[in-house]
Design a protein around this motif. Structure first.
Motif, PDB file in Angstrom:
ATOM      1  N   ILE A 122      -9.262   4.615  24.868  1.00 47.41           N
ATOM      2  CA  ILE A 122      -8.697   4.626  26.363  1.00 47.41           C
ATOM      3  C   ILE A 122      -7.422   5.118  26.026  1.00 47.41           C
ATOM      4  O   ILE A 122      -7.226   4.539  25.717  1.00 47.41           O
ATOM      5  CB  ILE A 122      -9.063   3.213  25.765  1.00 47.41           C
ATOM      6  CG1 ILE A 122     -10.281   2.660  26.098  1.00 47.41           C
ATOM      7  CG2 ILE A 122      -8.326   2.308  27.384  1.00 47.41           C
ATOM      8  CD1 ILE A 122     -10.500   0.719  26.360  1.00 47.41           C
TER       9      ILE A 122
ATOM     10  N   THR B 118     -11.393   2.083  20.421  1.00 48.40           N
ATOM     11  CA  THR B 118     -12.207   1.086  20.570  1.00 48.40           C
ATOM     12  C   THR B 118     -13.491   1.582  19.958  1.00 48.40           C
ATOM     13  O   THR B 118     -14.828   1.708  20.174  1.00 48.40           O
ATOM     14  CB  THR B 118     -12.547   1.327  22.093  1.00 48.40           C
ATOM     15  OG1 THR B 118     -12.324   2.377  22.696  1.00 48.40           O
ATOM     16  CG2 THR B 118     -11.336   0.730  23.059  1.00 48.40           C
TER      17      THR B 118
ATOM     18  N   THR C 118     -14.738   3.141  33.764  1.00 51.22           N
ATOM     19  CA  THR C 118     -13.804   2.620  32.793  1.00 51.22           C
ATOM     20  C   THR C 118     -14.263   2.878  31.625  1.00 51.22           C
ATOM     21  O   THR C 118     -13.477   3.306  30.210  1.00 51.22           O
ATOM     22  CB  THR C 118     -12.737   1.295  33.206  1.00 51.22           C
ATOM     23  OG1 THR C 118     -13.316   0.750  32.650  1.00 51.22           O
ATOM     24  CG2 THR C 118     -11.841   1.980  34.128  1.00 51.22           C
ATOM     25  N   ILE C 119     -14.925   2.975  31.420  1.00 51.15           N
ATOM     26  CA  ILE C 119     -15.303   2.046  29.691  1.00 51.15           C
ATOM     27  C   ILE C 119     -16.963   3.930  29.326  1.00 51.15           C
ATOM     28  O   ILE C 119     -16.620   3.837  28.190  1.00 51.15           O
ATOM     29  CB  ILE C 119     -16.535   1.162  29.802  1.00 51.15           C
ATOM     30  CG1 ILE C 119     -18.382   1.162  30.777  1.00 51.15           C
ATOM     31  CG2 ILE C 119     -16.244  -0.434  30.489  1.00 51.15           C
ATOM     32  CD1 ILE C 119     -18.895   0.524  29.704  1.00 51.15           C
TER      33      ILE C 119
ATOM     34  N   SER D  12     -11.539  -3.693  35.072  1.00 54.56           N
ATOM     35  CA  SER D  12     -11.589  -2.157  34.231  1.00 54.56           C
ATOM     36  C   SER D  12     -10.768  -3.036  33.255  1.00 54.56           C
ATOM     37  O   SER D  12     -10.286  -2.455  32.351  1.00 54.56           O
ATOM     38  CB  SER D  12     -11.149  -1.238  35.163  1.00 54.56           C
ATOM     39  OG  SER D  12      -9.767  -2.051  35.567  1.00 54.56           O
TER      40      SER D  12
ATOM     41  N   VAL E 281      -4.291   5.597  28.618  1.00 57.91           N
ATOM     42  CA  VAL E 281      -3.526   4.491  29.678  1.00 57.91           C
ATOM     43  C   VAL E 281      -2.659   5.346  29.564  1.00 57.91           C
ATOM     44  O   VAL E 281      -1.618   5.019  28.853  1.00 57.91           O
ATOM     45  CB  VAL E 281      -3.547   3.074  28.857  1.00 57.91           C
ATOM     46  CG1 VAL E 281      -2.903   1.742  29.348  1.00 57.91           C
ATOM     47  CG2 VAL E 281      -4.418   2.544  28.467  1.00 57.91           C
TER      48      VAL E 281
ATOM     49  N   THR F 279     -10.225  -2.809  29.134  1.00 56.06           N
ATOM     50  CA  THR F 279      -9.361  -1.677  28.380  1.00 56.06           C
ATOM     51  C   THR F 279      -8.717  -2.447  28.245  1.00 56.06           C
ATOM     52  O   THR F 279      -8.748  -3.208  27.329  1.00 56.06           O
ATOM     53  CB  THR F 279      -9.564  -0.347  29.738  1.00 56.06           C
ATOM     54  OG1 THR F 279      -8.768  -1.088  30.649  1.00 56.06           O
ATOM     55  CG2 THR F 279     -10.557  -0.237  29.609  1.00 56.06           C
TER      56      THR F 279
ATOM     57  N   ALA G 112     -14.541   5.185  26.458  1.00 56.28           N
ATOM     58  CA  ALA G 112     -14.119   4.048  25.209  1.00 56.28           C
ATOM     59  C   ALA G 112     -15.930   4.202  25.026  1.00 56.28           C
ATOM     60  O   ALA G 112     -16.014   4.025  23.145  1.00 56.28           O
ATOM     61  CB  ALA G 112     -14.449   2.277  25.405  1.00 56.28           C
TER      62      ALA G 112
END
Length: 656
Positions: free
Chosen positions: A439, A452, A429-430, A385, A441, A389, A433
């Protein structure tokens, strides 16, 4: 110590630089003089080729001794302002001299360009130290903007001291007096003068070699770059850059029991982002005329023209018309728009190939990467991940974010092979995105959102033997939310088909045997990779297709039909499918070189979605994606499909 001869040489060089600036950059100097803020740092871009034409010996001296010559060039820019200010009547009362002017050297495109001008980061050696070096790469880390103590006056005979960037970020008191008199001063104690400190903006970034330029087995190298003054905050992680600067060596941190080494570092003079530049290169007017003439030639049979373009996609793989159409529509994409609430609806499409081994999935991934101006290829087994990312890294006691594959592919294509090998946590995690194209964070106290805007092209094997009676999420072990984010999911099943096997085997044998020469004419008619890349970029930039009422009716009726018959495809038949239909219809209109989404485009989008469903809502309208081939008369074939689809959709409308 500097002698009188050296001072005289310096004055001559400053005079030569000043003459060059007055003759070539007077309008730019005039605009700097008229600028209102005297405290800003102003860049003065100079093309190295122009300086080479003006004075070759001076240009070569600048190239070989930039650390000494660049400050003289800046001084020349300040002197030129005095010359311009001699005529204040032409300038007005707001004109003033700006002391913070920095000459930026653009080396790219000059006759001096050689293999040593753009060396690979991994091939930097001691011989490159001290010359004006230009490097290409991708920004993988962007540090925080700081203030550096740049200048300090010390008392003895009042002289300036500058920091050594190679040793650290602070000024060290001098050990001896650099007197220029005939007698040397023996003073060893120096007191700093109050309020004489000058600070500049400072930022460290790290650039890495472009993976597309490396050979197989090569590990991409990286190098830290120092940006100062007007160069700070010009680039972000994921940007492709060309940086001109002076290569120096920096002492590594003095840790106990660790050997102290010299690490290469580039002190930047000029930074140029090439994200937009790379995609705009190479579409001359004669190529655009070729595109227009091509469609004029196929005016009466547009689908035959479309198929001629599609045959250039992965030509080494026989047939697979449906997959090639899906790849083309995914790369071209739809039009991004903002809804009434201000939410952005993405224009990029995502594609997932689910297939048995040997169906050509990886070949399509690699070919799609060639067609995109910016691409990153990775595999699920080798990706975490953090690698997809962003990851938080500690550098010099400070936490920074380092970009992963999806951030590096911003504005391009991210290919993920062996999608099923990723852990469930890494796949989750995508989600953000792919749909929101950001993304978020929150790592090591760093809370931010990164962009992204990338196309995700995945390939995966089914879980064991594919069971058509089971839902797609069961066959692929991918979750429903993830599957719904893919606009097209094509299932390539290697079923026994004697006729198809005979055609494919004869094609492969003909390409490799004596009959290979007979295929020369076929190969000549195929569009090259360069031509396809130009066409895709031109279509994306110049066409913003709008839906017509006929296309809206087809899309709406088909969406309602799918919602009713969604038994096995519950994960796919969400509102996202409606958005996917619109995106695919717009992409097809772009592929057909149009600014209007017609009924033909809507039905082509319907056929793509039909191919990506395990159970067809419109019976017998499409066949196997793996065994789909290019037809001899695509326009006649389309007429039959159009009639069938419209009749089925008409029946639904009448039922309502």
């Amino acid at each position: 110590m500097t002698g009188p001869d050296d001072v005289e040489d310096e004055q001559q060089q400053i005079g030569a630089f000043a003459r060059f600036l007055i003759s070539h950059h007077a309008p730019l100097l005039r605009s700097i003089v008229l600028s209102p803020d005297p405290n800003l740092h102003y860049p003065l871009l100079v093309d190295f080729a122009e300086l080479l034409d003006f004075d070759p010996s001076l240009a070569h001296l600048l190239f070989s001794r930039p650390s000494h010559l660049l400050p003289l060039f800046d001084e020349a820019a300040r002197r030129c302002q005095d010359i311009i200010l001699e005529n204040p009547d032409d300038l007005g009362h707001k004109a003033s001299k700006k002391y913070h002017v920095h000459v930026r050297i653009n080396v790219g495109g000059s006759p001096l360009e050689s293999p040593e001008t753009f060396p690979s980061i991994g091939r930097i050696r001691v011989k490159h130290r001290g010359i004006l070096l230009t490097l290409k790469g991708t920004v993988i880390r962007s540090g925080a903007i700081k203030m550096i103590e740049w200048e300090q006056l010390y008392e003895c005979r009042r002289f300036k001291v500058h920091p050594e960037l190679e040793a650290g970020k602070s000024i060290k008191p001098p050990t001896s007096c650099p007197s220029r008199g005939s007698k040397t001063c023996e003073g060893t104690y120096f007191a700093p003068i109050e309020d004489s400190k000058v600070c500049h903006d400072y930022q460290e970034i790290k650039i890495q070699e472009s993976t597309q330029l490396l050979g197989v087995g090569s590990i991409p190298r990286s190098i830290p770059v120092i940006l100062m003054n007007d160069l700070v905050d010009m680039v972000k992680a994921g940007d492709d850059v060309i940086i001109t600067g002076v290569l120096s060596a920096k002492w590594s941190s003095d840790l106990k029991d660790v050997r102290c080494d010299l690490d290469p570092i580039l002190i930047a003079n000029y930074v140029r982002r090439t994200n937009q530049l790379k995609s705009e290169i190479g579409i001359p007017d004669d190529v655009i005329k070729k595109f227009e003439q091509f469609w004029l030639h196929y005016k009466m049979a547009p689908l035959r023209g479309r198929n001629a373009i599609l045959q250039g996609i992965c030509p080494q793989v026989f047939g697979l018309f449906t997959v090639k159409l899906a790849v083309a529509l995914t790369l071209i994409g739809g039009v991004q728009h903002v809804d009434a609430s201000g939410t952005k609806i993405r224009g990029e499409s995502h594609l997932l190939l689910v297939g048995d081994p040997g169906t050509g999935k990886s070949q399509f991934l690699k070919f799609a990467a060639k067609l995109s101006n910016r691409s990153v290829i990775t595999t699920g087994l080798g990706s975490t991940s953090a690698g997809l990312t962003v990851t938080a890294v500690k550098d010099g006691g400070e936490w920074m974010l380092e970009a992963g594959a999806l951030v590096l592919a911003d504005g391009g294509l991210c290919c993920i092979d062996e999608f099923d090998s990723m852990r469930a946590h890494d796949r989750a995690t995508i989600h953000e995105a792919m749909e929101q194209q950001t993304i978020s964070v929150a790592k090591a106290g760093l809370v931010t959102t990164l962009s992204t805007r990338t196309i995700v092209f995945g390939a995966t094997n089914p879980k064991g033997q594919y069971d058509p009676n089971q839902a797609l999420s069961v066959n692929t072990t991918l979750s429903g939310p993830l599957l719904s984010r893919f606009d097209i999911v094509l299932v390539l099943l290697d079923t026994k088909n004697p006729e198809w096997d005979a055609i494919v085997s004869s094609h492969i044998l003909a390409m490799n045997g004596e009959q290979g020469s007979k295929n020369d004419e076929f190969i000549d008619n195929i569009w090259s990779v360069v031509m396809l890349r130009r066409y895709i970029h031109y279509a994306k930039q110049h066409f913003k297709p709008v839906l017509t009422k006929e296309s809206e009716r087809v899309i709406s009726s088909y969406y309602q039909l799918q919602r009713r018959s969604a038994i096995h495809n519950a994960a796919r038949t969400t509102v996202r499918m409606l958005e996917s239909l619109i995106r695919l219809a717009q992409a097809h209109a772009r592929l057909m070189f149009r600014n209007e989404v017609t009924q033909l485009d809507a039905i082509a989008a319907v056929l793509c979605i039909e191919s990506s469903m395990t159970t067809s809502a419109i019976v017998d309208s499409v066949g196997s994606a793996l065994h789909s081939n290019f037809t001899d008369n695509p326009d006649e074939e389309y007429a039959k499909q159009e009639k069938l689809i419209l009749e089925r959709l008409q029946a639904i409308e009448e039922f309502q």
